[in-house]
Enzyme design. Structure first.
Site: not given
Length: 751
Positions: A107, A585-586, A589, A648, A652, A713, A719
């Site tokens: 990737r 994002h974090e 979570h 995830e 997001d 993810h 995303r």
């Protein structure tokens, strides 16, 4: 590390990309060329999107940082695309057109390029031998030199591996040191304990020490289902491309075993080697079937089963397997004794229930062949080139890659992974601006405040649960950049971390074994230690971010705090659209389908009312359905797994929503942002474009298929598309009419 934290994304890939950074003169010339190009190209784009009157007077920033940011954004975009039809292509089309996946990579993405840039810096500091280094740093440099010492590695051939296999009782298929007497003396408990405590290979049974989910201030022993030799259980019994991966995996086993037989001056005996390795694959296939699929393991409350050793023995006898002997042998490696009333937490109940019949089916010889193979598989990369060459077909089937990583990148990555604090100290001194910590801490405060404020918008949640959510959000601790002690010369903590390591420049293989042993025993030793709430879970030179549910803690290492995610020299629209969305994002979570099970102190607790809990899942089902309907052509048209990626996706969606609101609030409170030269884009449009461009990237088809199976993810483009389709503010910013792909009639929202 036993239990996984929640990373921002793409932390597991071992593949690396290539990106040459311009030197000082090259950079200066580039600025002149870029400025000229922006003037011309900016006019072209200005015809499409005008700046509103309220922003026409904004100051245009022409500093080098702003000019480079404008060039980057423009080069990455495809302005011929309509943003309301496919915003990912609009934001990343130029990047996708200009970047080819390197032969070494499965990737290639913006994140991979950032990691490359970190690795270039680490190469320089690890090769710098002029400075007088403290012991921890000198050991990191020694480990790097031993990895780069290819002539010695080639000369030693397979001998280091053969010596190691002797320690674990041999590899019967390759060493012919297995007979009836050997089988009678063989004890599974001691073999598994040896693999765990000396080589950090948790095979057949995963035993590790981690924070107790129910009391995060203490540690406890966990028993879980193990990882497998291949990345996903599906590879063991599915058809199509999975069959090719399986065949390449078997061929790898056979090739390595045959090579070792030759080095031991034993006859090739191709038929016996093939039969033995086919048995090993059959055994591992049964183990794969016994493991629970990923989608069945998201509910930590359902996974958690606390029990004493007597109950463990009675529930999971495994045909006479002595659990006390196994666990005590593991702990003896760090001089820890089991307590009379010791309790363990069993995560892998279904697996252990299935394991008994498997152990009853296969001989001790086959099981020993399997245990030794898992150690061999882990160590192939530390051997001479002829052993690495045996992996070519397997890596091609699994990743689509044909070429091994260049040696220095492999060595930099290895040293950073194993001595992250020492290497992090070098990186921070070389490349991390000290002011970044305070700036990012301010952004954390702004995004967190928005999360708390927007709880009032949620009709699906009652006030009782909202108050608990507020308390938890306000209790989240942040770690930014690096721990202070790694830079403090008089603080011996950094050197003490590596006091048990004693490397040699000519013994790279053995150096690696030391790292395995020290890593395993560092974790086991925690059992009788009180949990340290300030412990860093990752090194500083890492391009990623994390949330720890057991600590209720968010972490942003120095490595991720660089453009396009963050820079003191770029407009705040880009910082909020970059690191701001990562912060959101974090934080989110802590409230996703897994993090929601932990309270403000990191303890597993159901703090939800029945009303709010029921409606949380109703809101989540919308996202499961939405992402589950994305069909990824690169992965043979397979759909994204909406359930596996739910956590995830929730993060997001919450992250971009909170960061955008925080940016608007910052401007409303008097924040003055700058325009970028040559780009007729509003501040709000810049926010969303930078958010999308953080996720620009390409996959090889083989890796896309693996990602569908294993990655929690969603693929990069989904995303972006999924989170922005759900945000009304995005459609407003780009004037998307209802019914266009980016302005759907129905939207999903959890937070």
């Amino acid at each position: 590390m036993g239990k996984s934290e929640s990373p921002l994304g793409m932390v597991e890939s071992a593949d690396r990309a290539r990106q040459r950074r311009p030197g000082f003169l090259e950079g200066g010339l580039l600025l002149l060329l870029v400025t000229a190009a922006l003037v011309a190209l900016g006019v072209l784009y200005a015809d499409r999107r005008g700046i509103p009157e309220s922003q026409e007077g904004s100051e245009v920033c022409t500093t080098p940082g702003c000019v480079m940011a404008a060039a980057r954004i423009l080069q990455n975009m495809d302005p011929t695309m309509e943003p309301c039809d496919d915003f990912y292509q609009f934001a990343c089309g130029g990047w996708l057109r200009h970047h080819v996946i390197p032969e070494t990579n499965s990737r290639y993405s913006i994140f991979d390029i950032l990691r490359d840039q970190v690795e270039v810096i680490l190469k320089v500091v690890l090769e710098n031998s002029t400075a007088k280094d403290r012991p921890a740093v000198e050991k990191a440099k020694m480990l790097y030199r031993s990895c780069m010492n290819e002539n010695v590695i080639e000369r030693r051939g397979s001998q280091p591996l053969l010596d190691t296999l002797e320690v674990v009782g041999g590899w019967p298929v390759a060493m012919d040191k297995w007979n009836e007497t050997t089988g009678l003396k063989w004890e599974l408990e001691r073999q598994l304990a040896l693999m765990n405590s000396q080589f950090n290979r948790r095979v057949l049974i995963d035993l590790f020490v981690w924070n107790d989910d129910q009391n995060s201030s203490r540690h406890v022993i966990y028993i879980d289902q193990p990882t497998l030799g291949m990345p996903s259980r599906d590879y063991y019994f599915s058809g199509g491309r999975d069959r090719k991966v399986r065949e390449a995996y078997l061929q790898l086993m056979v090739s390595v075993a045959t090579m070792l037989r030759e080095d031991e001056n034993l006859p090739r005996d191709s038929r016996r080697v093939q039969e033995d390795m086919a048995q090993v694959l059959q055994l591992e296939t049964q183990l794969a079937k016994a493991t629970a699929p990923q989608e069945e393991r998201h509910d930590v409350i359902a996974l958690y089963h606390r029990m004493g050793l007597k109950e463990l023995q009675s529930q999971f006898g495994l045909k006479g397997f002595n659990w006390t002997l196994f666990i005590q042998t593991v702990l003896s490696s760090v001089n820890v004794k089991l307590l009379p009333d010791e309790e363990v937490v069993v995560y892998g109940v279904p697996y252990l229930q299935n394991l008994e019949s498997i152990l009853d089916t296969y001989s001790a010889r086959t099981i020993q062949n399997y245990l030794a193979w898992r150690l061999v598989l882990d160590r192939i990369g530390s051997l001479s080139q002829r052993f690495k060459d045996t992996r070519v077909n397997y890596r091609r089937a699994l990743f689509g890659t044909m070429v091994e990583e260049v040696r220095w990148r492999e060595c930099v990555g290895y040293v950073n992974s194993n001595m992250e604090s020492a290497v992090g100290s070098l990186y921070v001194r070389e490349a991390f601006p000290r002011d970044s910590k305070s700036m990012v801490r301010e952004l954390v405060g702004k995004v967190r405040a928005v999360f708390v404020e927007t709880l009032d918008e949620l009709s699906w949640m009652d006030e009782e649960s909202k108050e608990k959510a507020r308390e938890k959000a306000m209790s989240i601790q942040e770690q930014i950049g690096h721990p202070d002690y790694i830079l403090e010369e008089r603080n011996r903590r950094l050197d003490e971390e590596y006091s048990n390591l004693n490397f040699s420049e000519d013994l790279y293989f053995e150096n690696g074994l030391q790292n395995l042993k020290v890593g395993a025993q560092r974790g086991l030793r925690k059992l009788r230690e009180k949990a340290d709430p300030n412990l860093w879970i990752i090194g500083a030179a890492v391009v990623n971010a994390f949330y720890s549910p057991n600590r209720n803690q968010i972490v942003f290492p120095a490595g991720i705090l660089q453009p396009p995610l963050f820079s003191e020299e770029q407009p705040q629209a880009l910082n909020f659209g970059g690191i701001g969305t990562v912060i959101g994002h974090e934080i989110t979570h802590g409230f996703d389908n897994s993090g929601r099970n932990f309270d403000k102190n990191g303890n597993m607790m159901d703090w939800w009312s029945n009303f709010s809990s029921q409606h949380f899942w109703e809101q989540s089902e919308c996202m499961i359905y939405q992402y589950g309907n994305y069909s990824w052509d690169l992965a043979e048209g397979q759909n994204v797994n909406g359930f596996n990626t739910l956590g995830e996706n929730i993060a997001d969606n919450g992250g971009v929503r909170q960061a955008y609101q925080a940016y608007l609030k910052w401007m409303a409170e008097g924040g003055k942002d700058q325009q970028l030269p040559g780009l007729a884009l509003t501040h709000e449009q810049l926010f969303f474009i930078n958010y999308a461009q953080v996720w620009c990237g390409s996959y090889r088809p083989e890796f896309a298929i693996q990602s569908i199976k294993t990655d929690v993810h969603s693929p990069l483009k989904y995303r972006v598309l999924g989170s922005l389709q759900n945000l009304a503010a995005f459609a407003d910013t780009f004037h998307c009419t209802q019914g266009t792909p980016m302005h759907p009639k129905e939207r999903c929202r959890v937070w």
